[in-house]
Design an enzyme around this catalytic site. Structure first.
Site, PDB file in Angstrom:
ATOM      1  NE  ARG A 176      -3.630  -0.366   2.588  1.00 29.95           N
ATOM      2  CZ  ARG A 176      -4.114  -0.689   3.839  1.00 29.95           C
ATOM      3  NH1 ARG A 176      -3.637   0.022   4.379  1.00 29.95           N
ATOM      4  NH2 ARG A 176      -5.080  -1.679   3.542  1.00 29.95           N
ATOM      5  CG  ASP A 191     -12.278  -5.517   2.433  1.00 35.94           C
ATOM      6  OD1 ASP A 191     -13.283  -5.029   2.990  1.00 35.94           O
ATOM      7  OD2 ASP A 191     -12.134  -6.280   2.236  1.00 35.94           O
ATOM      8  NE  ARG A 192     -12.702  -2.113   7.354  1.00 37.96           N
ATOM      9  CZ  ARG A 192     -12.789  -0.886   7.830  1.00 37.96           C
ATOM     10  NH1 ARG A 192     -13.541  -0.787   8.629  1.00 37.96           N
ATOM     11  NH2 ARG A 192     -12.684  -0.036   7.070  1.00 37.96           N
ATOM     12  CG  HIS A 207     -12.139  -7.133   8.013  1.00 38.55           C
ATOM     13  ND1 HIS A 207     -12.262  -7.204   6.189  1.00 38.55           N
ATOM     14  CD2 HIS A 207     -11.723  -6.307   8.025  1.00 38.55           C
ATOM     15  CE1 HIS A 207     -11.675  -6.509   5.796  1.00 38.55           C
ATOM     16  NE2 HIS A 207     -10.910  -5.560   6.709  1.00 38.55           N
ATOM     17  CG  ASP A 218     -11.918  -3.261  -0.469  1.00 42.64           C
ATOM     18  OD1 ASP A 218     -12.579  -2.623   1.342  1.00 42.64           O
ATOM     19  OD2 ASP A 218     -11.214  -4.430  -0.531  1.00 42.64           O
ATOM     20  CE  LYS A 236      -7.941  -5.215   0.849  1.00 46.60           C
ATOM     21  NZ  LYS A 236      -9.195  -5.073   1.968  1.00 46.60           N
ATOM     22  CG  ASP A 262     -13.976  -1.425   3.366  1.00 47.66           C
ATOM     23  OD1 ASP A 262     -15.126  -2.280   2.410  1.00 47.66           O
ATOM     24  OD2 ASP A 262     -12.842  -1.795   3.411  1.00 47.66           O
ATOM     25  CB  SER A 265      -8.714  -0.867   1.802  1.00 47.12           C
ATOM     26  OG  SER A 265      -9.697  -1.335   3.309  1.00 47.12           O
ATOM     27  CG  HIS A 266     -10.043   1.917   5.574  1.00 45.09           C
ATOM     28  ND1 HIS A 266      -9.536   0.564   5.487  1.00 45.09           N
ATOM     29  CD2 HIS A 266      -9.284   2.856   6.318  1.00 45.09           C
ATOM     30  CE1 HIS A 266      -9.041   0.724   6.694  1.00 45.09           C
ATOM     31  NE2 HIS A 266      -8.180   1.945   7.092  1.00 45.09           N
TER      32      HIS A 266
HETATM   33 ZN   LIG Z   1     -11.800  -3.158   2.728  1.00 42.39          ZN
END
Ligand SMILES: [Zn+2]
Length: 464
Positions: free
Chosen positions: A15, A247-248, A330, A245, A117, A243, A107-108
């Protein structure tokens, strides 16, 4: 090649600032190395298959294109599924029986960031594996192989079908979803349309990498204002946010109160344990004691484990756990689903549970004891010092004979509550959290933690 910033190679992902740390040429070279290493690792006769997806950040299309080209040059067959939430990419891996998947996502993080990822079906990619990629990149250890190709594929229809395949309809439920202009926007509106009995609307579904409405991180209360307001205006009984992407998941009950990941876990655990008594249910060390106790009361085997999707997924496989979750939202379902963290699928399950009963979300959790907790407290502590501080504090608890778990940092149970202290994977910091039965105990326990830290020259921040 330009100088590589070694700090972009983190515990669970890569990242950095797009175009500066994470350049197109770096991503291309990483693709080449990833593919050739995968080939060796799997000792395949045919080229390995790698699914590639990307989020909606402004830098993501170019980075994904370079990544795919690098993977192909390294000898991989690439299934490029374009703009999808991270769980859409995990689903694509399953769908194409891919050997690995890489998601270009920040992501966030702030809009100028981006990241990668990486997931393999053989073994998760984290820690040493990411460091090995860094070393190979720095040594320019490229090996190109023939047989690579890029195939553009549309996965969203298949993914949508899988999400809804066994949804059990019940009473009518009114919901507002908030995509925060993140990647979940490519599927959330269609999902809402397909669920019988579920009605409502979707906020900020237009994917926009500048995140013009609010930052796509549902764990920060300031990002949930618009969702709460729209729920009030429309009379929705539940609000769900994603979030960047997808996934949360974050949720609000009908009173606009935040339902944290560990509270949602209790609902899911109760439902799953009704048909799978004795099952292991995993939560990370930040989760409330209320959750672990509720899982045990419902006939489950609660297991505390380390934060991080690779670690959680590995532990789920090892224990056969049908469900795992992190405080941060998650949520991983191996019950009726594929075992990865998917906020869209968690949405389907949450709405199903609500639709199955006349009770609201808050009512279904009203039997739980009330507890008070601090948010996650970040304690500044230099990288070269944080591990020693942590080790001394852990030893101190051991010497005292405390009731503790060292599965992730140290989590100590004490009279009327617990505290957690762990090393931040990403920052020069320790992270603390305290929970207690009363507000008074919360302050007392926090003071005890502050007193442990003081001789180390580090200080607990004020959280109120
Ligand atoms: Zn995420």
């Amino acid at each position: 090649m330009n100088a590589i910033n070694p700090h972009i190679f983190r515990e669970y992902d890569i990242r950095g600032v797009a175009g500066k740390d994470l350049t197109e040429s770096l991503v291309f070279d990483l693709g080449r190395i990833f593919a050739s290493r995968l080939r060796k690792e799997l000792s395949l006769v045919t080229p390995p298959r790698v699914a590639v997806g990307r989020d909606g950040r402004l830098s993501s299309p170019q980075l994904a294109e370079k990544l795919a080209a690098g993977l192909a040059q390294g000898g991989a067959l690439v299934d490029d599924v374009g703009l999808v939430p991270s769980p859409g990419l995990y689903f694509a891996m399953h769908h194409f029986k891919a050997d690995a998947g890489i998601m270009i996502t920040g992501s966030h993080n702030p809009p100028d960031y981006n990241g990668m990822k990486m997931v393999k079906t053989s073994r998760p990619v984290y820690g040493d594996q990411i460091q090995e990629l860094k070393q190979a990149l720095m040594a320019e250890a490229f090996e190109d192989h023939p047989g690579g190709a890029i195939h553009k594929a549309d996965i969203l229809d298949f993914y949508l079908q899988r999400l809804i395949v066994d949804f059990k309809p019940g009473r009518r439920v009114k919901v507002v979803l908030d995509c925060g202009n993140g990647a979940s926007g490519v599927i959330a509106p269609q999902l809402l349309e397909k669920l019988p009995g579920i009605e409502g609307e979707v906020l900020f579904a237009e994917v926009d990498g500048r995140f013009p409405n609010h930052h796509p991180d549902p764990t920060l209360p300031e990002n949930l204002h618009q969702l709460r307001q729209r729920m009030q205006e429309t009379g929705a009984e539940i609000g769900i946010a994603y979030d960047g992407d997808g996934d949360r998941i974050g949720a609000l009950d009908h009173q606009g109160k935040i339902v944290w990941g560990d509270r949602m876990m209790i609902l899911f655990a109760r439902q799953i344990l009704a048909t799978r008594p004795g099952a292991t249910i995993i939560g990370d060390a930040k989760c409330s004691q209320v959750m672990f106790d509720a899982i045990a009361q419902a006939g489950g085997n609660p297991l505390m484990w380390k934060t991080g999707h690779s670690l959680i997924k590995t532990k789920m496989k090892e224990t056969g756990a049908p469900l795992a979750g992190e405080m941060s939202g998650h949520l991983f379902f191996a019950d009726r689903y594929l075992g990865f963290d998917d906020a869209l699928y968690a949405t389907v399950r949450l709405l199903e549970i609500i639709a199955q009963s006349p009770a609201t979300l808050a009512e279904r959790l009203s039997d739980l004891p009330e507890v008070h907790a601090t948010p996650e407290l970040r304690i500044d502590c230099p990288d070269e010092k944080k591990f020693q501080v942590m080790a001394r504090i852990l030893q101190g608890e051991r010497d005292k004979g405390s009731d503790f778990s060292d599965v992730d940092g140290v989590r100590v149970r004490c009279d009327g509550g617990w505290w957690l202290l762990r090393v931040s994977n990403t920052q020069p910091a320790l992270v603390a959290r305290v929970e207690a039965n009363t507000l008074e105990r919360l302050h007392e326990i926090a003071q005890e933690v502050a007193a442990l830290l003081k001789p180390e020259g580090v200080f607990l921040p004020n959280w109120e």
